[in-house]
Design an enzyme around this catalytic site. Structure first.
Site, mmCIF file in Angstrom:
data_model
loop_
_atom_site.group_PDB
_atom_site.id
_atom_site.type_symbol
_atom_site.label_atom_id
_atom_site.label_comp_id
_atom_site.label_asym_id
_atom_site.label_seq_id
_atom_site.Cartn_x
_atom_site.Cartn_y
_atom_site.Cartn_z
ATOM 1 N N ASP A 19 32.847 -5.373 22.344
ATOM 2 C CA ASP A 19 32.746 -6.253 20.650
ATOM 3 C C ASP A 19 34.575 -5.128 20.396
ATOM 4 O O ASP A 19 35.125 -4.785 20.878
ATOM 5 C CB ASP A 19 31.998 -6.080 20.102
ATOM 6 C CG ASP A 19 31.550 -4.624 19.787
ATOM 7 O OD1 ASP A 19 32.644 -3.557 19.346
ATOM 8 O OD2 ASP A 19 31.021 -4.364 19.173
ATOM 9 N N HIS A 20 34.660 -6.277 19.209
ATOM 10 C CA HIS A 20 36.023 -5.397 18.216
ATOM 11 C C HIS A 20 36.584 -4.189 18.685
ATOM 12 O O HIS A 20 37.061 -3.933 18.280
ATOM 13 C CB HIS A 20 35.722 -6.030 17.462
ATOM 14 C CG HIS A 20 34.770 -6.099 15.799
ATOM 15 N ND1 HIS A 20 33.351 -6.647 16.162
ATOM 16 C CD2 HIS A 20 34.919 -5.090 15.528
ATOM 17 C CE1 HIS A 20 32.726 -5.957 15.376
ATOM 18 N NE2 HIS A 20 33.421 -5.178 15.144
ATOM 19 N N CYS A 76 31.314 -0.619 23.108
ATOM 20 C CA CYS A 76 30.917 -1.350 21.761
ATOM 21 C C CYS A 76 31.599 -0.007 20.818
ATOM 22 O O CYS A 76 31.618 1.352 21.425
ATOM 23 C CB CYS A 76 29.440 -1.975 21.457
ATOM 24 S SG CYS A 76 28.647 -1.060 21.002
ATOM 25 N N THR A 78 29.063 2.403 18.875
ATOM 26 C CA THR A 78 28.690 3.605 19.794
ATOM 27 C C THR A 78 28.301 3.247 21.100
ATOM 28 O O THR A 78 27.996 4.394 21.528
ATOM 29 C CB THR A 78 27.587 3.823 18.605
ATOM 30 O OG1 THR A 78 26.673 2.521 19.157
ATOM 31 C CG2 THR A 78 27.898 3.906 17.582
ATOM 32 N N HIS A 109 20.833 8.954 40.213
ATOM 33 C CA HIS A 109 19.510 9.072 40.434
ATOM 34 C C HIS A 109 19.333 7.713 39.470
ATOM 35 O O HIS A 109 17.400 7.899 39.632
ATOM 36 C CB HIS A 109 18.617 10.284 38.761
ATOM 37 C CG HIS A 109 19.506 11.768 39.149
ATOM 38 N ND1 HIS A 109 18.432 12.828 38.232
ATOM 39 C CD2 HIS A 109 19.900 12.526 40.049
ATOM 40 C CE1 HIS A 109 18.999 13.622 39.203
ATOM 41 N NE2 HIS A 109 19.929 14.006 40.381
ATOM 42 N N HIS A 144 14.415 9.069 44.397
ATOM 43 C CA HIS A 144 14.305 8.574 42.607
ATOM 44 C C HIS A 144 14.132 7.302 42.947
ATOM 45 O O HIS A 144 14.030 6.666 42.048
ATOM 46 C CB HIS A 144 16.097 8.928 43.034
ATOM 47 C CG HIS A 144 16.718 10.378 42.735
ATOM 48 N ND1 HIS A 144 15.921 10.965 41.319
ATOM 49 C CD2 HIS A 144 17.141 10.745 43.255
ATOM 50 C CE1 HIS A 144 16.591 12.438 41.560
ATOM 51 N NE2 HIS A 144 17.570 12.497 42.149
HETATM 52 C C1 RB5 Z 1 30.445 -2.924 15.295
HETATM 53 O O1 RB5 Z 1 31.152 -2.772 13.711
HETATM 54 C C2 RB5 Z 1 29.839 -1.927 15.709
HETATM 55 O O2 RB5 Z 1 28.406 -1.975 14.893
HETATM 56 C C3 RB5 Z 1 29.041 -2.124 17.288
HETATM 57 O O3 RB5 Z 1 30.073 -2.048 17.713
HETATM 58 C C4 RB5 Z 1 28.292 -1.036 17.200
HETATM 59 O O4 RB5 Z 1 28.550 0.113 17.489
HETATM 60 C C5 RB5 Z 1 26.383 -1.410 17.538
HETATM 61 O O5 RB5 Z 1 25.556 -0.796 18.317
#
Ligand code: RB5
Length: 154
Positions: A19-20, A76, A78, A109, A144
């Protein structure tokens, strides 16, 4: 050949999606893969405009599930949202990793076929290390294998 790339790595097609919040790290990893001669399927996003991570997690999951790609990488902010999205596809085992060790063990695994990274959580060198470990490790099978097979029955 770029550091960390082996002949086996080069045979693979790797699908990329972000994503961005993740596209810059995705593009950096893409450059690494291309430098190493790895075939890349870049499914976007390609810029900072706000997009929804489920769309890109799904795109990579579809590519891996259909066999268009052997492995996937999703990024993304996180790594959490996009890994949840990718894991909605029953053919996908996406592993959110913060180290090369986790990435290696995810392959060894869990036979993980998608690497998930959080661009706001890990630095680019840790991400590169995780990518190289992910691409250069094979599933160990053995004890496994029955556990991974059980995943498909859930
Ligand atoms: C985008 O702001 C953020 O929410 C996304 O990149 C991600 O971290 C979501 O899990």
């Amino acid at each position: 050949m770029a550091e960390g790339m082996t002949d086996d790595t080069l045979k693979r097609v790797v699908a990329l999606g972000a994503d961005h919040a993740g596209f810059q790290l995705k593009d950096l990893l893409k450059a690494d893969l291309l430098d190493g001669g790895v075939e890349v399927l870049d499914l976007g996003t390609g810029g900072p405009e706000s997009v929804d991570y489920p769309d890109f997690g799904k795109a990579v999951a579809d590519a891996v599930a259909s066999g268009r790609a052997d492995l996937g990488v999703v990024v993304c902010g996180t790594g959490i949202g996009i890994s949840i999205a990718a894991n909605r596809n029953p053919a996908v085992r996406a592993a959110l990793c913060h180290s090369g060790l986790e990435a290696r063990l995810a392959r060894e695994h869990n036979d993980a076929n998608v690497l998930a990274l959080g661009a706001r959580i890990v630095g680019s060198e840790v991400a590169r290390d995780a990518l190289h470990a992910f691409l250069n490790t094979e599933f160990a099978g053995g004890r496994h294998a029955k556990r991974v097979a059980k995943l498909a029955t859930i």
